[in-house]
Design an enzyme around this catalytic site. Sequence first.
Site, PDB file in Angstrom:
ATOM      1  CG  HIS A 164     -13.037  -7.281  -1.497  1.00 24.30           C
ATOM      2  ND1 HIS A 164     -12.021  -7.259  -2.415  1.00 24.30           N
ATOM      3  CD2 HIS A 164     -12.882  -6.169  -0.737  1.00 24.30           C
ATOM      4  CE1 HIS A 164     -11.271  -6.188  -2.229  1.00 24.30           C
ATOM      5  NE2 HIS A 164     -11.775  -5.510  -1.205  1.00 24.30           N
TER       6      HIS A 164
ATOM      7  CD  GLU B 281     -13.597 -11.514  -5.358  1.00 21.05           C
ATOM      8  OE1 GLU B 281     -12.782 -11.308  -6.269  1.00 21.05           O
ATOM      9  OE2 GLU B 281     -14.101 -10.594  -4.678  1.00 21.05           O
TER      10      GLU B 281
ATOM     11  CB  CYS C 280     -10.432 -11.906  -3.333  1.00 20.44           C
ATOM     12  SG  CYS C 280     -11.498 -10.651  -2.571  1.00 20.44           S
TER      13      CYS C 280
ATOM     14  CB  CYS D 129      -8.062  -7.763  -5.039  1.00 18.23           C
ATOM     15  SG  CYS D 129      -8.724  -8.291  -3.435  1.00 18.23           S
TER      16      CYS D 129
END
Length: 153
Positions: A52, A54, A85, A82
């Site tokens: 991801h 992040e 993260c 999410c």
Amino acid sequence: MKDEELMRLAINEAQKAYDIDEVPIGSVVVKDGIVVGRGYNRRETGKNALFHAELAAINDACRNLGGWRLWQCELFVTLEPCPMCAGAIINSRIKRVVYGCEDPKAGSVKSVIDLFELPYNHKPEVTGGILADECSALLSDFFRELRRKKNNS
């Protein structure tokens, strides 16, 4: 730098994801107004659920700063984080999270749940909606193009 300027840097990262046919989500970690970490979504190309934006930006910041505690840093991301993260944000002690558009399916700092309100050892400040229309448009354009490609094949 202002929040909008820093979010534009996250949008630039998201564009990198878009350019390689990844869902366009981008992130930057900033300390004292200087970008210390960058990342964009690479789950499909990397074939890894952990890739991801992040997490990539946090990882880059930890490497650049030489430690895992990012308590003096802010994270800018184009889409509301999410749960995974949000957990990484808590664990890295990021002091402030700034996101673009909300994520009604997996957003975990406002939309579905606010994990930062649970009794964890760290609660970052949150600012949402910065350049939300631009962040949302990038995602909408990506999925529209993806549907078009699918229908044409």
